[in-house]
Scaffold this motif. Structure first.
Motif, PDB file in Angstrom:
ATOM      1  N   LYS A  66       0.805  -1.227   0.000  1.00 65.72           N
ATOM      2  CA  LYS A  66       0.000   0.000   0.000  1.00 65.72           C
ATOM      3  C   LYS A  66       0.839   1.278   0.000  1.00 65.72           C
ATOM      4  CE  LYS A  66      -3.973  -2.116   2.314  1.00 65.72           C
ATOM      5  NZ  LYS A  66      -4.875  -2.039   3.483  1.00 65.72           N
ATOM      6  N   ASP A  67       2.119   1.165   0.217  1.00 63.09           N
ATOM      7  CA  ASP A  67       2.987   2.342   0.318  1.00 63.09           C
ATOM      8  C   ASP A  67       2.981   3.145  -0.985  1.00 63.09           C
ATOM      9  OD1 ASP A  67       4.933   1.633   2.921  1.00 63.09           O
ATOM     10  OD2 ASP A  67       4.125  -0.098   1.851  1.00 63.09           O
ATOM     11  N   LYS A  68       2.846   4.465  -0.848  1.00 63.48           N
ATOM     12  CA  LYS A  68       2.880   5.358  -1.998  1.00 63.48           C
ATOM     13  C   LYS A  68       3.394   6.727  -1.558  1.00 63.48           C
ATOM     14  CE  LYS A  68       0.086   7.605  -5.569  1.00 63.48           C
ATOM     15  NZ  LYS A  68      -1.284   7.920  -6.065  1.00 63.48           N
ATOM     16  N   ILE A  69       4.339   7.267  -2.354  1.00 59.18           N
ATOM     17  CA  ILE A  69       4.927   8.576  -2.050  1.00 59.18           C
ATOM     18  C   ILE A  69       4.833   9.447  -3.300  1.00 59.18           C
ATOM     19  CG2 ILE A  69       7.041   9.800  -1.417  1.00 59.18           C
ATOM     20  CD1 ILE A  69       7.822   7.169   0.055  1.00 59.18           C
ATOM     21  N   ASP A  70       4.191  10.602  -3.184  1.00 59.70           N
ATOM     22  CA  ASP A  70       4.012  11.519  -4.307  1.00 59.70           C
ATOM     23  C   ASP A  70       5.040  12.651  -4.271  1.00 59.70           C
ATOM     24  OD1 ASP A  70       1.733  10.231  -5.461  1.00 59.70           O
ATOM     25  OD2 ASP A  70       0.510  11.036  -3.840  1.00 59.70           O
ATOM     26  N   TRP A  71       4.976  13.479  -5.290  1.00 56.85           N
ATOM     27  CA  TRP A  71       5.774  14.694  -5.391  1.00 56.85           C
ATOM     28  C   TRP A  71       7.284  14.426  -5.413  1.00 56.85           C
ATOM     29  CZ3 TRP A  71       3.805  19.243  -6.800  1.00 56.85           C
ATOM     30  CH2 TRP A  71       2.414  19.420  -6.670  1.00 56.85           C
ATOM     31  N   CYS A  72       7.681  13.444  -6.204  1.00 57.50           N
ATOM     32  CA  CYS A  72       9.110  13.153  -6.380  1.00 57.50           C
ATOM     33  C   CYS A  72       9.536  13.547  -7.788  1.00 57.50           C
ATOM     34  CB  CYS A  72       9.393  11.673  -6.161  1.00 57.50           C
ATOM     35  SG  CYS A  72       9.008  11.085  -4.506  1.00 57.50           S
ATOM     36  N   LYS A  73      10.787  13.917  -7.921  1.00 58.43           N
ATOM     37  CA  LYS A  73      11.321  14.313  -9.223  1.00 58.43           C
ATOM     38  C   LYS A  73      12.826  14.086  -9.224  1.00 58.43           C
ATOM     39  CE  LYS A  73      10.163  17.857 -12.618  1.00 58.43           C
ATOM     40  NZ  LYS A  73       9.576  19.190 -12.826  1.00 58.43           N
ATOM     41  N   PHE A  74      13.304  13.293 -10.166  1.00 59.75           N
ATOM     42  CA  PHE A  74      14.738  12.990 -10.297  1.00 59.75           C
ATOM     43  C   PHE A  74      15.304  12.393  -9.009  1.00 59.75           C
ATOM     44  CE2 PHE A  74      14.116  17.192 -12.615  1.00 59.75           C
ATOM     45  CZ  PHE A  74      13.724  16.589 -13.792  1.00 59.75           C
ATOM     46  N   SER A  75      14.510  11.571  -8.328  1.00 59.74           N
ATOM     47  CA  SER A  75      14.923  11.050  -7.024  1.00 59.74           C
ATOM     48  C   SER A  75      15.063   9.529  -7.058  1.00 59.74           C
ATOM     49  CB  SER A  75      13.887  11.435  -5.954  1.00 59.74           C
ATOM     50  OG  SER A  75      14.126  10.733  -4.748  1.00 59.74           O
ATOM     51  N   PRO A  76      16.272   8.994  -6.858  1.00 59.89           N
ATOM     52  CA  PRO A  76      16.404   7.541  -6.695  1.00 59.89           C
ATOM     53  C   PRO A  76      15.969   7.115  -5.298  1.00 59.89           C
ATOM     54  CG  PRO A  76      18.539   8.601  -6.516  1.00 59.89           C
ATOM     55  CD  PRO A  76      17.548   9.691  -6.849  1.00 59.89           C
ATOM     56  N   VAL A  77      15.913   5.811  -5.076  1.00 58.31           N
ATOM     57  CA  VAL A  77      15.515   5.245  -3.790  1.00 58.31           C
ATOM     58  C   VAL A  77      16.700   4.481  -3.218  1.00 58.31           C
ATOM     59  CG1 VAL A  77      14.068   3.482  -2.710  1.00 58.31           C
ATOM     60  CG2 VAL A  77      13.059   5.119  -4.311  1.00 58.31           C
ATOM     61  N   ALA A  78      16.965   4.642  -1.919  1.00 58.90           N
ATOM     62  CA  ALA A  78      18.064   3.955  -1.251  1.00 58.90           C
ATOM     63  C   ALA A  78      17.517   3.146  -0.076  1.00 58.90           C
ATOM     64  CB  ALA A  78      19.104   4.968  -0.764  1.00 58.90           C
ATOM     65  N   TRP A  79      17.469   1.837  -0.217  1.00 62.51           N
ATOM     66  CA  TRP A  79      16.939   0.963   0.833  1.00 62.51           C
ATOM     67  C   TRP A  79      17.888   0.895   2.022  1.00 62.51           C
ATOM     68  CZ3 TRP A  79      12.273  -1.603   1.016  1.00 62.51           C
ATOM     69  CH2 TRP A  79      11.515  -1.607  -0.160  1.00 62.51           C
ATOM     70  N   ASP A  80      17.324   0.682   3.221  1.00 66.06           N
ATOM     71  CA  ASP A  80      18.177   0.463   4.382  1.00 66.06           C
ATOM     72  C   ASP A  80      18.684  -0.979   4.377  1.00 66.06           C
ATOM     73  OD1 ASP A  80      16.231  -1.242   5.448  1.00 66.06           O
ATOM     74  OD2 ASP A  80      15.376   0.266   6.761  1.00 66.06           O
ATOM     75  N   LYS A  81      19.539  -1.284   5.326  1.00 63.86           N
ATOM     76  CA  LYS A  81      20.236  -2.569   5.331  1.00 63.86           C
ATOM     77  C   LYS A  81      19.279  -3.750   5.458  1.00 63.86           C
ATOM     78  CE  LYS A  81      23.997  -2.657   7.697  1.00 63.86           C
ATOM     79  NZ  LYS A  81      24.999  -2.721   8.804  1.00 63.86           N
ATOM     80  N   GLU A  82      18.246  -3.616   6.282  1.00 62.09           N
ATOM     81  CA  GLU A  82      17.339  -4.732   6.569  1.00 62.09           C
ATOM     82  C   GLU A  82      16.130  -4.785   5.643  1.00 62.09           C
ATOM     83  OE1 GLU A  82      18.299  -6.941   8.622  1.00 62.09           O
ATOM     84  OE2 GLU A  82      20.042  -5.777   9.313  1.00 62.09           O
ATOM     85  N   GLY A  83      15.950  -3.774   4.788  1.00 61.16           N
ATOM     86  CA  GLY A  83      14.793  -3.753   3.908  1.00 61.16           C
ATOM     87  C   GLY A  83      13.511  -3.359   4.606  1.00 61.16           C
ATOM     88  N   ASN A  84      13.633  -2.673   5.750  1.00 58.15           N
ATOM     89  CA  ASN A  84      12.442  -2.218   6.478  1.00 58.15           C
ATOM     90  C   ASN A  84      11.860  -0.935   5.897  1.00 58.15           C
ATOM     91  OD1 ASN A  84      12.539  -4.310   8.435  1.00 58.15           O
ATOM     92  ND2 ASN A  84      14.157  -3.208   9.529  1.00 58.15           N
ATOM     93  N   GLY A  85      12.646  -0.244   5.097  1.00 52.29           N
ATOM     94  CA  GLY A  85      12.209   1.023   4.504  1.00 52.29           C
ATOM     95  C   GLY A  85      13.305   1.586   3.629  1.00 52.29           C
ATOM     96  N   PHE A  86      13.120   2.821   3.193  1.00 53.20           N
ATOM     97  CA  PHE A  86      14.101   3.397   2.275  1.00 53.20           C
ATOM     98  C   PHE A  86      14.177   4.912   2.428  1.00 53.20           C
ATOM     99  CE2 PHE A  86      10.075   2.668   0.021  1.00 53.20           C
ATOM    100  CZ  PHE A  86       9.745   3.958  -0.375  1.00 53.20           C
ATOM    101  N   PHE A  87      15.281   5.452   1.954  1.00 54.96           N
ATOM    102  CA  PHE A  87      15.503   6.894   1.908  1.00 54.96           C
ATOM    103  C   PHE A  87      15.164   7.407   0.515  1.00 54.96           C
ATOM    104  CE2 PHE A  87      18.325   5.134   5.099  1.00 54.96           C
ATOM    105  CZ  PHE A  87      18.204   6.012   6.159  1.00 54.96           C
ATOM    106  N   TYR A  88      14.661   8.620   0.437  1.00 53.86           N
ATOM    107  CA  TYR A  88      14.299   9.217  -0.849  1.00 53.86           C
ATOM    108  C   TYR A  88      14.248  10.730  -0.659  1.00 53.86           C
ATOM    109  CZ  TYR A  88       9.698  10.122   1.150  1.00 53.86           C
ATOM    110  OH  TYR A  88       8.679  10.596   1.938  1.00 53.86           O
ATOM    111  N   SER A  89      14.049  11.463  -1.744  1.00 58.75           N
ATOM    112  CA  SER A  89      13.851  12.908  -1.639  1.00 58.75           C
ATOM    113  C   SER A  89      12.576  13.292  -2.374  1.00 58.75           C
ATOM    114  CB  SER A  89      15.040  13.678  -2.232  1.00 58.75           C
ATOM    115  OG  SER A  89      15.136  13.489  -3.625  1.00 58.75           O
ATOM    116  N   SER A  90      11.895  14.318  -1.875  1.00 55.29           N
ATOM    117  CA  SER A  90      10.685  14.802  -2.528  1.00 55.29           C
ATOM    118  C   SER A  90      10.526  16.287  -2.249  1.00 55.29           C
ATOM    119  CB  SER A  90       9.447  14.038  -2.041  1.00 55.29           C
ATOM    120  OG  SER A  90       9.139  14.389  -0.710  1.00 55.29           O
ATOM    121  N   PHE A  91       9.616  16.909  -3.001  1.00 60.25           N
ATOM    122  CA  PHE A  91       9.337  18.329  -2.866  1.00 60.25           C
ATOM    123  C   PHE A  91       8.046  18.539  -2.081  1.00 60.25           C
ATOM    124  CE2 PHE A  91      12.056  17.939  -6.515  1.00 60.25           C
ATOM    125  CZ  PHE A  91      12.878  19.048  -6.454  1.00 60.25           C
TER     126      PHE A  91
END
Length: 431
Positions: A66-91
């Motif tokens: 169900k996870d959804k993140i809007d308002w991203c542009k030119f942003s890659p995704v960086a998962w954490d070590k355990e796969g519990n979540g990830f880092f990203y950038s948005s406006f």
């Protein structure tokens, strides 16, 4: 469409087909990012031809989450070590507006951490450049060991960037700190820095610092938690070692880790691409033999794997994926290369063509390389298609075109591609 293979000898199966998930939308698939163990994938989808996209998540075994993140542009995704979540950038979104438009100003790009299964509003703020730097664009990336988050910061579309670092060695997404400690490793927009790999606190970067055609440097960082990490003067005095020096006749485009202690180097020389492999000290270099004049359209390599893949394309090869295995025999590194997959054109013999490269002198005395594609052994005058492009500092490397080969085969013609260059303006020539 994304496919998976349990091993390289099996037939691929579909993991993700966005056209099925978004049947009624004018959708574009922007990219995918797998977790460390490969069980989850975050993927970016844009609608109606827009640069803005939303991030969605899928469990490879059970399906969409169900996870959804809007308002991203030119942003890659960086998962954490355990796969519990990830880092990203948005406006920041416009108040009262649910769908972004191309007219929305790109201001206030921030880095966040998203924990799977939680609402976007609960995401943790990782880095905010502040109002003064509201036009900065942030790109998040994890190091090979997943112990450090790197934030590449760009002010424009140019390659020059800053690099900030955040220690994530003890971060599991469950008990995040109230404030992340940011290390401003490179804090100006003077040069380009791209992370290559690291061994504990020794970091390798591909950089234009003192090398317009790029080189690889090794930077020895202070111990974690040291006061030197937040001291700009101390960071500026860190020892920098040139590992792979600048090649005066070729541009070092990419460097990737492989087989633990190897680097795969991708060069472009005279509008053709070349692959080399060396150790982490830049020594014991070996060239990978390619079929001829061509381009590398994709290269895949990981530090934990003893093999890498690359796709070779030429004027008369629509695409061949090669697999190179890196081994050691008697202390000497060996490389075994084989064809993993080859694209064929049914009913069309591609072996009757050849490519040669010549040079011609222009008014200012510069010698310009030019490809000449023809039937094998062709001699004498012939109809010719001459193409040249020289805009935005882009090299015109070999590409496959069936229509050009039909012209050569059925009209006895030649195709010439002149590798002209003009940095300040765009120039295109077709004769």
């Amino acid at each position: 469409i994304l496919y998976k293979m349990d091993n390289l000898d099996e037939n691929p199966t579909v993991v993700l087909d966005p056209s099925i998930l978004f049947k009624d939308e004018n959708m574009t698939f922007q990219g995918s990012y797998f977790s460390r163990d490969g069980t989850k994938v975050a993927y970016a989808v844009s609608l109606n031809g827009c640069d803005w996209f939303s991030i969605h998540v899928m469990d490879v075994n059970t399906g969409p989450l169900k996870d959804k993140i809007d308002w991203c542009k030119f942003s890659p995704v960086a998962w954490d070590k355990e796969g519990n979540g990830f880092f990203y950038s948005s406006f920041s979104s416009s108040e009262g507006e649910s769908c972004p438009s191309e007219n929305d100003e790109m201001c206030g790009n921030r880095a966040y951490y998203h924990k799977l299964g939680t609402d976007r509003a609960c995401d943790i703020l990782v880095f905010d450049a502040g109002h003064k730097n509201s036009r900065w664009m942030l790109h998040c990336r994890m190091t090979d060991d997943y112990n450090t988050l790197l934030i590449n910061i760009h002010e424009t579309c140019s390659a020059q960037c800053r690099i900030y670092m955040i220690d994530t060695s003890n971060f599991d997404g469950k008990n995040p700190p109230l404030k992340f400690r940011t290390i401003k490793l490179f804090d100006t927009f003077e040069h380009c820095y791209n992370y290559v790999t690291n061994e504990a606190r020794d970091f390798w970067f591909l950089t234009s610092f003192g090398a317009p055609k790029y080189k690889i440097i090794k930077l020895c960082l202070p111990p974690k938690g040291s006061p030197m990490e937040v001291d700009p003067e101390a960071l500026s005095l860190l020892p920098i070692i040139d590992v792979v020096g600048e090649d005066r006749t070729a541009v070092l485009e990419t460097a990737l880790p492989c087989a633990g202690d190897r680097l795969v180097l991708l060069y472009i020389r005279d509008a053709c691409e070349e692959i080399e492999i060396c150790d982490l000290n830049g020594k014991n270099r070996q060239k990978i033999k390619l079929p001829g004049y061509g381009s590398i359209e994709g290269i895949s390599s990981k530090k934990s794997n003893d093999e890498f893949f690359y796709k070779f394309v030429s004027f008369h090869d629509p695409g061949t994926i090669f697999r190179s295995k890196v081994g050691k025999v008697g202390g000497k590194v060996t490389i075994e290369t084989s064809i993993f997959y080859k694209i064929l054109v049914p009913g069309f013999d591609l072996n009757i063509f050849e490519t040669n490269q010549t040079r011609f002198k222009v008014k200012d005395g510069t010698f310009i390389p030019m490809f000449v594609v023809s039937s094998k052994g062709q001699r004498g005058a012939a109809p010719c298609v001459l193409y040249g492009y020289g805009g935005f500092n882009i090299s015109t490397t070999p590409t496959f075109s069936l229509s050009r080969l039909i012209f050569i085969k059925h009209f006895g013609g030649r195709v010439c591609v002149a590798n002209i260059r003009c940095v300040k303006v765009s120039f295109c020539l077709v004769v």
